[in-house]
Structure formats: structure tokens, C-alpha cells
Motif scaffolding. Sequence first.
Motif, PDB file in Angstrom:
ATOM      1  N   GLU A  31       0.838  -1.185   0.000  1.00 30.82           N
ATOM      2  CA  GLU A  31       0.000   0.000   0.000  1.00 30.82           C
ATOM      3  C   GLU A  31       0.880   1.244   0.000  1.00 30.82           C
ATOM      4  N   LEU A  32       0.352   2.303  -0.557  1.00 32.66           N
ATOM      5  CA  LEU A  32       1.057   3.576  -0.575  1.00 32.66           C
ATOM      6  C   LEU A  32       0.412   4.516   0.422  1.00 32.66           C
ATOM      7  N   SER A  33       1.234   5.242   1.134  1.00 36.77           N
ATOM      8  CA  SER A  33       0.716   6.179   2.129  1.00 36.77           C
ATOM      9  C   SER A  33       0.247   7.450   1.452  1.00 36.77           C
ATOM     10  N   PRO A  34      -0.585   8.245   2.137  1.00 36.99           N
ATOM     11  CA  PRO A  34      -0.980   9.543   1.575  1.00 36.99           C
ATOM     12  C   PRO A  34       0.225  10.420   1.264  1.00 36.99           C
ATOM     13  N   GLU A  35       1.260  10.312   2.090  1.00 40.52           N
ATOM     14  CA  GLU A  35       2.452  11.119   1.827  1.00 40.52           C
ATOM     15  C   GLU A  35       3.103  10.748   0.502  1.00 40.52           C
ATOM     16  N   GLN A  36       3.140   9.442   0.211  1.00 41.70           N
ATOM     17  CA  GLN A  36       3.729   8.993  -1.054  1.00 41.70           C
ATOM     18  C   GLN A  36       2.887   9.422  -2.251  1.00 41.70           C
ATOM     19  N   LEU A  37       1.590   9.512  -2.043  1.00 40.94           N
ATOM     20  CA  LEU A  37       0.702   9.868  -3.143  1.00 40.94           C
ATOM     21  C   LEU A  37       0.620  11.372  -3.356  1.00 40.94           C
ATOM     22  N   THR A  38       0.913  12.139  -2.321  1.00 44.93           N
ATOM     23  CA  THR A  38       0.852  13.593  -2.451  1.00 44.93           C
ATOM     24  C   THR A  38       2.169  14.100  -3.026  1.00 44.93           C
ATOM     25  N   THR A  39       2.476  13.596  -4.211  1.00 45.43           N
ATOM     26  CA  THR A  39       3.682  13.963  -4.953  1.00 45.43           C
ATOM     27  C   THR A  39       3.312  14.039  -6.420  1.00 45.43           C
ATOM     28  N   GLN A  40       4.177  14.614  -7.207  1.00 48.10           N
ATOM     29  CA  GLN A  40       3.914  14.643  -8.649  1.00 48.10           C
ATOM     30  C   GLN A  40       3.806  13.228  -9.199  1.00 48.10           C
ATOM     31  N   GLU A  41       4.717  12.353  -8.799  1.00 44.79           N
ATOM     32  CA  GLU A  41       4.685  10.975  -9.291  1.00 44.79           C
ATOM     33  C   GLU A  41       3.412  10.262  -8.849  1.00 44.79           C
ATOM     34  N   GLY A  42       3.003  10.486  -7.599  1.00 45.47           N
ATOM     35  CA  GLY A  42       1.790   9.840  -7.101  1.00 45.47           C
ATOM     36  C   GLY A  42       0.550  10.282  -7.847  1.00 45.47           C
ATOM     37  N   VAL A  43       0.425  11.591  -8.082  1.00 42.71           N
ATOM     38  CA  VAL A  43      -0.750  12.110  -8.796  1.00 42.71           C
ATOM     39  C   VAL A  43      -0.763  11.618 -10.238  1.00 42.71           C
ATOM     40  N   GLU A  44       0.381  11.658 -10.904  1.00 40.71           N
ATOM     41  CA  GLU A  44       0.442  11.174 -12.289  1.00 40.71           C
ATOM     42  C   GLU A  44       0.099   9.684 -12.353  1.00 40.71           C
ATOM     43  N   GLY A  45       0.544   8.927 -11.350  1.00 39.59           N
ATOM     44  CA  GLY A  45       0.219   7.506 -11.328  1.00 39.59           C
ATOM     45  C   GLY A  45      -1.258   7.251 -11.156  1.00 39.59           C
ATOM     46  N   MET A  46      -1.915   8.037 -10.301  1.00 39.40           N
ATOM     47  CA  MET A  46      -3.355   7.870 -10.123  1.00 39.40           C
ATOM     48  C   MET A  46      -4.119   8.241 -11.387  1.00 39.40           C
ATOM     49  N   LEU A  47      -3.666   9.269 -12.076  1.00 40.99           N
ATOM     50  CA  LEU A  47      -4.318   9.645 -13.334  1.00 40.99           C
ATOM     51  C   LEU A  47      -4.154   8.547 -14.370  1.00 40.99           C
ATOM     52  N   GLY A 136      -0.022  22.281  -0.521  1.00 44.49           N
ATOM     53  CA  GLY A 136       0.931  21.952   0.526  1.00 44.49           C
ATOM     54  C   GLY A 136       2.270  22.643   0.353  1.00 44.49           C
ATOM     55  N   SER A 137       3.258  22.120   1.074  1.00 41.37           N
ATOM     56  CA  SER A 137       4.588  22.754   1.080  1.00 41.37           C
ATOM     57  C   SER A 137       5.601  22.018   0.219  1.00 41.37           C
ATOM     58  N   GLY A 138       5.183  20.911  -0.408  1.00 37.47           N
ATOM     59  CA  GLY A 138       6.106  20.124  -1.217  1.00 37.47           C
ATOM     60  C   GLY A 138       6.320  20.718  -2.603  1.00 37.47           C
ATOM     61  N   ILE A 139       7.018  19.947  -3.424  1.00 39.88           N
ATOM     62  CA  ILE A 139       7.286  20.379  -4.800  1.00 39.88           C
ATOM     63  C   ILE A 139       6.007  20.246  -5.616  1.00 39.88           C
ATOM     64  N   LYS A 140       5.540  21.354  -6.132  1.00 40.87           N
ATOM     65  CA  LYS A 140       4.246  21.396  -6.816  1.00 40.87           C
ATOM     66  C   LYS A 140       4.412  21.229  -8.329  1.00 40.87           C
ATOM     67  N   PHE A 141       3.285  20.917  -8.973  1.00 36.67           N
ATOM     68  CA  PHE A 141       3.236  20.961 -10.429  1.00 36.67           C
ATOM     69  C   PHE A 141       3.282  22.410 -10.898  1.00 36.67           C
ATOM     70  N   PRO A 142       3.869  22.673 -12.058  1.00 31.37           N
ATOM     71  CA  PRO A 142       3.629  23.979 -12.682  1.00 31.37           C
ATOM     72  C   PRO A 142       2.128  24.171 -12.867  1.00 31.37           C
ATOM     73  N   GLU A 143       1.648  25.387 -12.765  1.00 32.69           N
ATOM     74  CA  GLU A 143       0.204  25.641 -12.795  1.00 32.69           C
ATOM     75  C   GLU A 143      -0.448  25.092 -14.058  1.00 32.69           C
ATOM     76  N   ALA A 144       0.247  25.204 -15.191  1.00 35.03           N
ATOM     77  CA  ALA A 144      -0.339  24.739 -16.453  1.00 35.03           C
ATOM     78  C   ALA A 144      -0.589  23.234 -16.419  1.00 35.03           C
ATOM     79  N   ARG A 145       0.373  22.467 -15.867  1.00 39.08           N
ATOM     80  CA  ARG A 145       0.180  21.014 -15.798  1.00 39.08           C
ATOM     81  C   ARG A 145      -0.886  20.659 -14.767  1.00 39.08           C
ATOM     82  N   ALA A 146      -0.953  21.382 -13.679  1.00 37.53           N
ATOM     83  CA  ALA A 146      -1.974  21.107 -12.675  1.00 37.53           C
ATOM     84  C   ALA A 146      -3.376  21.274 -13.250  1.00 37.53           C
ATOM     85  N   ILE A 147      -3.575  22.338 -14.014  1.00 35.17           N
ATOM     86  CA  ILE A 147      -4.887  22.557 -14.630  1.00 35.17           C
ATOM     87  C   ILE A 147      -5.160  21.487 -15.684  1.00 35.17           C
TER      88      ILE A 147
END
Length: 570
Positions: A31-47, A136-147
Amino acid sequence: MKKINYIVFIALLFTAMGCGKDFLEKNPQAELSPEQLTTQEGVEGMLTGAYALLNGNLNGTFGNYGAAPSQWLLGEVTSDNAHKGSDNGDQPNMNLLERHSPTSTNDNLSNLWVRCFEGIQRCNNTLRYLAALQGGSGIKFPEARAIEIQGEARLLRGHFYFFLARVFKNVPLITEATKENAVDNRTDIYPQIVADLKFSVDNLAAVNSKQQVGRVNKVIAQAYLGKVYLYQKKYAEALPLFNSVIASRANIETLPYTDNFDITKENGPESIFAVQHSVGSDGSGGDNGNVGDILNFPYGTGLPITCCGFFQPSIDLANSFKVTAAGLPYLDGTYRADPYKSDFGLAGADKTNYKVNRTLAVDPRMDYTMGRRGVPFRDWGIMQGDSWIREPSNGGPFVAYKNVIEAAQVSSGTGPGNTNVTGLNVNIIRLADVYLMAAECEVEAGSLGRALTLVNNIRTRAAKLPGKSADGSPVASYKVSVYPSFPTQEYARTAVRFERRLELSLEGHRFYDLVRWGIVKQTLESYFGFEGGYFAYLKPVLIEPRDEYFPIPQDQIDRSGGVLKQNEGY
């Protein structure tokens, strides 16, 4: 873009399985923790996981029939286009769907419900963790990719909800903001589908920044939003969207019809939104392939693919391809006069000595939609009739064509050890569909001249299809002509609807079209009266108001503690 064959598990609640405090501080295995998923890699993997559900597969190749992106079962077998096929005792719950007498325990309905809601949950998790990451305070997506991620996830969510709404109508709305364990299903979900698709239209570019085949984009969003508006009879809102899609592509008359069903020509200019299928290279044995159509091939020894004899075109559909002396369809239904049945019902010497009727005047799309005795079937050779069919008395004399690949492509285009799982993509929306939806809008607006042009674009392309020959002679008298005019709105409406049947038959649209046009009762009762003359199990079948939709799976009602309500009439 390859599909993926794993599920991203999100651990929101951990269960202690030991008495030591240090155990409680460890993440559970696999299982992956919320911390592991709250990353660029985690979000891209869920998508990516949300994209993975487009082929309707959660685990394994068999059993995904109701969730097939082709919608062969719920969109075609429930209509006048196709029979379940195979033999009567195989998959009996499909027989009930064909006869419009399903119960709430039908496994095919549960299959669609579970797969679509799994896809919705993956979209919701993508949006939820994206918001957490960006806030949050971690490394974020550029706004264009987030949208862009929001646009992708919301389009996919709209797609899954649209599939559910067409089948069940009353569906619970669950978004990334939903906190309840069970949600009432008596709220119209179409406003949310529209909102999701509008967001995608407004925020996606014509080319996805990832530049991966299969990613959704603005053109897909426009086509899908237009389609949803069409289902709501909002023709004025739908038409500009369809016009934008048409303007973004080459004239359809220049695009070969056969490319839509050729594994080597996938994702071409006619493909708007296609489910990407992959076999072999991922070592999955076909899990990422076209598992929904796994049953839908001719049935016989010595064939390139031999399983399992399901999804057989109806006699009524075959006859709808007949043309008048002027090369036009029989819009008044008289195509059923002196019906063409191939060798169905023949016996003895008449059966053995049957020869294809080479004088039969038909649209050439017939022989690129179905296989019939005496006619070349792809590169498989001449279709031999009953020896290619599991039980002709149950399914009829024809076999499906569009979902089948060439014999020469089987070694590279099917799953390892599973030749009936192909890598052939499934088009959810293709350009011809958009042309005909635009024509529908024009008819309802009274713009018969533009509707005529759009329909004739489709027919002009169809006339370019090469007729098939055997022993050096054509196997039919092929002819397709354009309409000289649409004299009245009612005539135009009938012509557009008939053209949708001819062009898009066996592609998952037909039953849903009949429902949204409000003609499902008269069309299907007439069909069952005709087709039931050849198949006793289809007569009599009466269509009730409830039959425009299907029952909510009973196990889902039970799990909701009664919050979900059954559709009226079931």
C-alpha cells in the motif's frame, strides 16, 4: 499510450495487526501512504490508473463484457442490430438483456457499475491528491500542468458517468468532495457531467503536453460535451462544438472507412476518442488488451481466432443495407420485403449447394460490418457459413466484422496464449459520428441543406469502399448514392437516423440512440415481430417504459443500506 495493469491502492485507514507500537508506525505492505501519493509521481500515477479503467478491466481477461468500451452487449444486443449469439445456454444473463427482461442480479450490469465507479474513484483521488499537493509545502506541479491534470481527470470522470447514466439513469453522484459513505441516486447527474466536460473544453489544449497517444485533449472534450448536449436535446449548444471538431480534421471523404477497424491504422485522423489497447509487450497476457470483446469472434476449427461465437448481426440489420434502384436506403422499412437470410433455414442439398446472391443490391458497408457465407472475410478466406458459427439456429447466419483483426496480424496483435484478446483500439467517438450528430442538430434547427451535405459526405465516402469479389465476380450489386434533397424535416430526420445505423452499426450506439430519440418501443417491438419469425425466443417481446434503462444492481442497493433506490418497474 500503453494501458497499465495495476491498481494504485490508497491507504486512508490502517488496521493494526500486532501489539507493538513500532508496527503502527509502519506502512502496510503493498500500500502507498498519503504522503507517497501527495507527490507529482503519485498524482500522475493515479491519473494513469484512471485511464487504465477505460477498457473496463479490473482483474483478468474474462468477465468484462458489460463494461466493454465497445458496448456491444448493452448498446447493440439490446437493440435491433445484434443477437447475443453463441448457444442458448451460454451466458444466460445475456439472453435476458437481449429480451429486455433482466433482473437486478444480472452480472453484466454489476460489471459495468463496478468498473465505472472504480474509474470515477480513481479520477476523484487524482483530483483530491492534486489539490493537497498544490496546497501543501512540497514540490508542486507547474500551474499549467496542474490545470491540465484536472481537465484530464474531469473528462474521464464525465465519460464514466455518461456510460452509467445511459444504462441506469439514476446514479449516485460522487466527486472528490463527497464525504458520505452512501449517496442517494435520485439526483440528476447530467449537470455534473456537463460541468466536468466544460471545464475540460475550457482548460485543455488541442495537444496534450505529455504528447502521449491516448491522452485526452480539447478536441475530445468538445466532441464529448457536444454528445452529452445532444442527449439532452440541447442542439444549439451542441452544434458549435461539433463544427469545431469537424473543422479540426480533414474532410471525411478523404479518410478511408476501413482505417477505423485496422490495427495498423489506429489513432488516425478519424479517431477522436479511442480506448487504447495493448497486448504482448507488457507481459500481462492481455489484461491491457480489448478484453471486453473477447467472446466476439467466429467459432470453428482451423480459424485464426476461434472463440466464442457471440455478437452476431441480426437479419434485420443485414437487410437494412439493401438499397433501392437509386442507390438509397429503404427509409420506409420495406427493406424487410423478400428478406435476405443468406443460407439460414436451408437444409439438405439446398444448404450444401447454396451460392451467394450476386444480384443483391446493397451498400458496400454491409460486407465491412458483417461476415456472410460466400463473401471474403478480411484475409481469412471465404466465409463458410455454419462452420464459422456456434449455433446458427440461435444466433443466425452472420458474424461480426469490425472487431476482428486480419489473420496476418494475429501473432503480433493478440495476447500471449490468448488470441481472442486483441490490441485493436475501440473508438468511443469517431469523426463520422460527429458528422452525423452535427447533421442531427441541423435537422432540428431546420437547416436541411447543411444536414444534407453532412449526410452526403458520409455516403460519398461509403461509395468509395471497394466491393468484394469471389471467383472473379462481385458478390453483390454494390451501390451507394447521395440524397438529391431532403424535402421535409421529417424525411431528413429519418435519413440521418438511418445513416447512423448504417455507418455506426455494431459500434455500441444503437440502443442508446433509440432511447434518446424516443422511438425505442415502436422500433424494437417491430423488430421483434420481424426477427421473431426466425428466432422463437424473440417473440413476443413487449417494450415497457422501464426498458429504456436497466435495474440498479441489487448488491449495490444492499451495500448502501437502502440509500440507493431501484429504478421504477424493476
